[in-house]
Design a protein around this motif. Sequence first.
Motif, short mmCIF file in Angstrom:
data_model
loop_
_atom_site.label_atom_id
_atom_site.label_comp_id
_atom_site.label_asym_id
_atom_site.label_seq_id
_atom_site.Cartn_x
_atom_site.Cartn_y
_atom_site.Cartn_z
N UNK A 192 0.82 -1.21 0.00
CA UNK A 192 0.00 0.00 0.00
C UNK A 192 0.85 1.26 0.00
N UNK A 193 2.00 1.22 0.67
CA UNK A 193 2.89 2.38 0.75
C UNK A 193 3.91 2.39 -0.39
N UNK A 194 3.77 1.43 -1.32
CA UNK A 194 4.68 1.30 -2.46
C UNK A 194 6.14 1.27 -2.00
N UNK A 195 6.37 0.42 -1.00
CA UNK A 195 7.70 0.27 -0.41
C UNK A 195 8.10 -1.20 -0.50
N UNK A 196 9.36 -1.46 -0.79
CA UNK A 196 9.79 -2.86 -0.84
C UNK A 196 10.54 -3.22 0.46
N UNK A 197 10.86 -4.49 0.61
CA UNK A 197 11.52 -4.97 1.83
C UNK A 197 12.89 -4.33 2.02
N UNK A 198 13.59 -4.10 0.94
CA UNK A 198 14.92 -3.48 1.02
C UNK A 198 14.84 -2.06 1.58
N UNK A 199 13.85 -1.31 1.12
CA UNK A 199 13.67 0.05 1.64
C UNK A 199 13.31 0.03 3.12
N UNK A 209 16.47 -0.66 5.13
CA UNK A 209 17.34 0.51 5.24
C UNK A 209 16.75 1.56 6.19
N UNK A 210 15.48 1.89 5.99
CA UNK A 210 14.87 2.98 6.74
C UNK A 210 14.65 2.64 8.21
N UNK A 211 14.39 1.37 8.52
CA UNK A 211 14.19 0.96 9.91
C UNK A 211 15.47 0.43 10.53
N UNK A 223 19.48 -10.56 8.90
CA UNK A 223 18.95 -11.68 9.69
C UNK A 223 17.53 -11.39 10.15
N UNK A 224 17.29 -10.17 10.61
CA UNK A 224 15.95 -9.79 11.06
C UNK A 224 14.97 -9.83 9.90
N UNK A 225 15.38 -9.34 8.74
CA UNK A 225 14.49 -9.39 7.57
C UNK A 225 14.17 -10.82 7.19
N UNK A 226 15.16 -11.69 7.29
CA UNK A 226 14.95 -13.10 6.99
C UNK A 226 13.94 -13.71 7.96
N UNK A 227 14.09 -13.40 9.24
CA UNK A 227 13.15 -13.91 10.24
C UNK A 227 11.73 -13.43 9.96
N UNK A 228 11.58 -12.15 9.63
CA UNK A 228 10.26 -11.61 9.31
C UNK A 228 9.67 -12.33 8.09
N UNK A 229 10.49 -12.52 7.07
CA UNK A 229 10.02 -13.17 5.85
C UNK A 229 9.58 -14.61 6.09
N UNK A 230 10.22 -15.27 7.05
CA UNK A 230 9.89 -16.65 7.38
C UNK A 230 8.82 -16.78 8.45
N UNK A 231 8.35 -15.64 8.97
CA UNK A 231 7.32 -15.68 10.00
C UNK A 231 7.84 -16.08 11.37
N UNK A 232 9.13 -15.89 11.59
CA UNK A 232 9.73 -16.26 12.88
C UNK A 232 9.65 -15.08 13.85
N UNK A 233 9.91 -15.36 15.11
CA UNK A 233 9.85 -14.33 16.14
C UNK A 233 10.98 -13.32 15.99
N UNK A 234 10.66 -12.06 16.24
CA UNK A 234 11.65 -11.00 16.29
C UNK A 234 11.43 -10.21 17.58
N UNK A 235 12.42 -9.44 17.95
CA UNK A 235 12.37 -8.63 19.15
C UNK A 235 11.26 -7.58 19.06
N UNK A 236 10.62 -7.31 20.18
CA UNK A 236 9.56 -6.31 20.20
C UNK A 236 10.09 -4.94 19.79
N UNK A 237 11.31 -4.62 20.18
CA UNK A 237 11.91 -3.33 19.79
C UNK A 237 12.01 -3.21 18.28
N UNK A 238 12.24 -4.33 17.62
CA UNK A 238 12.29 -4.34 16.15
C UNK A 238 10.93 -3.96 15.57
N UNK A 239 9.88 -4.53 16.14
CA UNK A 239 8.53 -4.22 15.66
C UNK A 239 8.20 -2.75 15.90
#
Length: 91
Positions: free
Chosen positions: A26-33, A36-38, A43-59
């Motif tokens: 919806x925001x016309x943003x890709x995972x790479x952007x 970078x911006x966050x 490793x964190x992007x990989x975990x998100x893509x696989x539906x694995x747990x990430x740190x709350x601070x990351x969210x």
Amino acid sequence: MQRQDKRKGRQRLGLTYNKLWKLLIDKEMNKGALQREADLSPTTMSKLSKGLSVNTNTLVRICETLQCDISDITEISKNPTIERKEDRSNA
């Protein structure tokens, strides 16, 4: 097949990030952007893509970057589509 918590006999819930991926579209943003911006590690992007747990601070960083609430990027599901890595090794 629904997973059961062996210790309590209850169905386990899983966190999904499907809403995050829809919001990026919806925001016309890709995972790479987003990475970078966050300031997310590969490793964190990989975990998100696989539906694995990430740190709350990351969210929280993702929410700050996208100017949204955590409920806009995550959802609790009774039927998570991607099993966690350790669950697969116990099967």
